[in-house]
Scaffold this motif. Structure first.
Motif, PDB file in Angstrom:
ATOM      1  N   MET A   1      11.065  41.324  48.757  1.00  0.00           N
ATOM      2  CA  MET A   1      10.571  41.567  50.091  1.00  0.00           C
ATOM      3  C   MET A   1      11.480  42.554  50.810  1.00  0.00           C
ATOM      4  N   TYR A   2      10.884  43.584  51.401  1.00  0.00           N
ATOM      5  CA  TYR A   2      11.660  44.598  52.115  1.00  0.00           C
ATOM      6  C   TYR A   2      11.737  44.254  53.598  1.00  0.00           C
ATOM      7  N   LEU A   3      12.928  44.446  54.156  1.00  0.00           N
ATOM      8  CA  LEU A   3      13.157  44.135  55.559  1.00  0.00           C
ATOM      9  C   LEU A   3      12.637  45.253  56.446  1.00  0.00           C
ATOM     10  N   ASP A   4      12.311  44.920  57.663  1.00  0.00           N
ATOM     11  CA  ASP A   4      11.734  45.896  58.573  1.00  0.00           C
ATOM     12  C   ASP A   4      12.846  46.588  59.377  1.00  0.00           C
ATOM     13  N   CYS A   5      13.704  47.310  58.662  1.00  0.00           N
ATOM     14  CA  CYS A   5      14.786  48.058  59.302  1.00  0.00           C
ATOM     15  C   CYS A   5      15.315  49.072  58.290  1.00  0.00           C
ATOM     16  N   VAL A   6      16.151  49.988  58.726  1.00  0.00           N
ATOM     17  CA  VAL A   6      16.777  50.952  57.820  1.00  0.00           C
ATOM     18  C   VAL A   6      18.282  50.892  58.000  1.00  0.00           C
ATOM     19  N   VAL A   7      19.012  51.138  56.897  1.00  0.00           N
ATOM     20  CA  VAL A   7      20.476  51.127  56.919  1.00  0.00           C
ATOM     21  C   VAL A   7      20.958  52.326  56.094  1.00  0.00           C
ATOM     22  N   ASP A   8      22.255  52.603  56.185  1.00  0.00           N
ATOM     23  CA  ASP A   8      22.844  53.663  55.376  1.00  0.00           C
ATOM     24  C   ASP A   8      22.894  53.244  53.907  1.00  0.00           C
ATOM     25  N   VAL A   9      22.641  54.194  53.029  1.00  0.00           N
ATOM     26  CA  VAL A   9      22.812  53.938  51.599  1.00  0.00           C
ATOM     27  C   VAL A   9      24.305  53.712  51.341  1.00  0.00           C
ATOM     28  N   PRO A  10      24.695  52.622  50.682  1.00  0.00           N
ATOM     29  CA  PRO A  10      26.122  52.349  50.446  1.00  0.00           C
ATOM     30  C   PRO A  10      26.814  53.515  49.741  1.00  0.00           C
ATOM     31  N   ASP A  11      27.989  53.831  50.220  1.00  0.00           N
ATOM     32  CA  ASP A  11      28.772  54.935  49.650  1.00  0.00           C
ATOM     33  C   ASP A  11      29.782  54.358  48.660  1.00  0.00           C
ATOM     34  N   ILE A  12      29.314  54.110  47.435  1.00  0.00           N
ATOM     35  CA  ILE A  12      30.161  53.551  46.377  1.00  0.00           C
ATOM     36  C   ILE A  12      29.983  54.428  45.145  1.00  0.00           C
ATOM     37  N   PRO A  13      30.865  55.412  44.948  1.00  0.00           N
ATOM     38  CA  PRO A  13      30.712  56.341  43.811  1.00  0.00           C
ATOM     39  C   PRO A  13      30.584  55.612  42.482  1.00  0.00           C
ATOM     40  N   GLY A  14      29.589  56.018  41.717  1.00  0.00           N
ATOM     41  CA  GLY A  14      29.394  55.458  40.387  1.00  0.00           C
ATOM     42  C   GLY A  14      28.622  54.154  40.354  1.00  0.00           C
ATOM     43  N   LYS A  15      28.356  53.562  41.510  1.00  0.00           N
ATOM     44  CA  LYS A  15      27.675  52.272  41.542  1.00  0.00           C
ATOM     45  C   LYS A  15      26.241  52.375  42.052  1.00  0.00           C
ATOM     46  N   ILE A  16      25.923  53.470  42.726  1.00  0.00           N
ATOM     47  CA  ILE A  16      24.604  53.637  43.312  1.00  0.00           C
ATOM     48  C   ILE A  16      23.823  54.674  42.522  1.00  0.00           C
ATOM     49  N   THR A  17      22.604  54.315  42.122  1.00  0.00           N
ATOM     50  CA  THR A  17      21.728  55.257  41.409  1.00  0.00           C
ATOM     51  C   THR A  17      20.366  55.287  42.091  1.00  0.00           C
TER      52      THR A  17
END
Length: 427
Positions: A1-17
């Protein structure tokens, strides 16, 4: 289920694709790497934590996994969109609004909630009544086309609602219940209907949940909750929640103490047989509380009394209760051998109930026999429940041979069909 808001994409090099599927870009988070020495390579473990905001690649719409792996991120409390339906469903809301104002709930709740939270609390309460649902993820759909108590009818996200409910304290709940019951007229004689139930819990490690005796056993720990109502005015008085290992019989004494602490003196309780015990009856006598308890005629507590008076009132015209099409008599008797007071047993018989219960009992016995027929000649253990109506025969190696009906037991239960008993402390 997706929440009804937006946030920054986490800045974790090598962990986010990023993973594009059809018209959406999904954000995956690598939470673990597992090395397999026999194959000499590492396999990453990833989970989708949201999808990219089409208007801003640096932002994303989070889902429930995001809340699990990034609990420290503060989510926006207001919905990212403020679209409302062009038409609002106001009928049920207006009725409930009148009830809220009549009972001065904003004034009482305002002592324990700040103004923004008070509106949300009332909205959630009314949402649960109108929609007959308490799942927070569906609340935004309700808020879209219903009036709200929040200031300017603000629509909050489901993440805000989850946080709000999790932060509610026992002090707030108990404070409100104290004020609510203090406002009652304690001089008036009332009858309280009290009942409890249990719920299977899969929420994880909660202090309240314990393994107990659930009505529907899913192999999960449970918690119990109960509610007390004024049966005359149909007003809820107080509720309780308690660990799953505490049975109904034990819980009643805690409830009696609580009712006394709230100042109730002239009251009686309408209970089911699950609360019967000698200790509970003596406890109610100690407080001077009356009680009303209903039992089926086949219940062990009353079946001997019914058999003793069977045939003395069922066909008497002057024993009829015309409004309910039953016949009845009242006898004085003790609930248990050491009971210090005589209780009033109101014995009733219904021809319609007798026909239905006899048919159900016959069908039950026949169904039980039919279910075991395919297992004759096999090594097995017949369920304990069969011992009530059948003698079970095995050979020396444990092979199930046959069932023999306990005719005397079945005939006695057939004679008790159609009867029910209401036990009261006073006439």
């Amino acid at each position: 289920m997706y929440l009804d808001c937006v946030v920054d994409v986490p800045d974790i090099p090598g962990k986010i694709t990023h993973q594009k599927k059809k018209n959406a870009v999904y954000i995956d988070f690598e939470y673990e790497r597992i090395y397999y020495p026999e194959r000499k390579y590492t396999i990453p473990k990833r989970v989708t934590i949201g999808k990219q905001d089409p208007d801003n690649p640096e932002r994303m719409v989070p889902n429930e996994n995001f809340l699990k792996y990034f609990p420290e991120v503060e989510l926006p409390v207001q919905k990212s969109t403020i679209r409302r339906s062009y038409t609002l469903k106001v009928g049920a809301f207006i009725v409930l609004q009148q009830i809220v104002e009549a009972y001065k709930l904003p004034e009482l709740l305002g002592r324990y909630f700040n103004f923004p939270d008070l509106g949300l609390f009332l909205d959630l309460a009314i949402y649960s009544i109108i929609c007959e649902n308490n799942a927070s993820q569906y609340y935004p759909d309700y808020a879209y086309n219903h009036p709200l108590f929040t200031e300017n009818m603000h629509m909050y996200s489901d993440s805000k609602i989850s946080g709000f409910l999790s932060q509610m304290s026992d002090e707030q709940s108990m404070g409100f219940l104290n004020d609510w019951n203090a406002a009652r007229d304690h001089r008036e004689k009332i009858y309280i209907s009290y009942d409890s139930t249990n719920k299977n819990c899969q929420a994880g490690d909660l202090e309240l949940v314990e393994f107990g005796h659930p009505k529907v056993d899913l192999g999960c720990p449970i918690f119990n909750y109960a509610i007390a109502y004024d049966t005359s005015n149909q007003v809820p008085l107080f509720y309780e929640e308690y660990p799953g290992s505490i049975v109904d019989v034990s819980q009643l004494q805690y409830m009696l103490d609580r009712a006394y602490a709230y100042g109730y003196r002239k009251i009686g309780f309408i209970l089911d047989r699950g609360y019967f015990s000698r200790q509970n009856i003596e406890y109610m006598d100690q407080y001077g509380y009356d009680f009303v308890m209903m039992l089926k005629g086949r219940a062990k507590l009353v079946n001997e009394l019914i058999m003793a008076h069977r045939g003395s009132f069922e066909e008497s015209w002057n024993r009829r209760v015309k409004a309910y099409d039953v016949s009845g008599i009242t006898v004085r008797h003790k609930l248990y051998e050491s009971d210090r007071n005589d209780r009033y047993f109101h014995l009733f018989h219904s021809d319609e109930k007798q026909t239905w219960e006899r048919s159900a009992l016959k069908a039950k016995v026949e169904r039980m026999a039919a279910l075991m027929a395919p297992y004759q000649g096999k090594v097995m253990s017949v369920p304990e429940s069969y011992n009530q109506y059948f003698e079970v025969f095995y050979d020396q190696d444990g092979t199930f041979l046959a069932l023999k009906e306990k005719e005397a037991v079945i005939e006695r239960e057939l004679k008790l069909c159609g009867y029910f008993v209401i036990v009261t402390s006073k006439r």
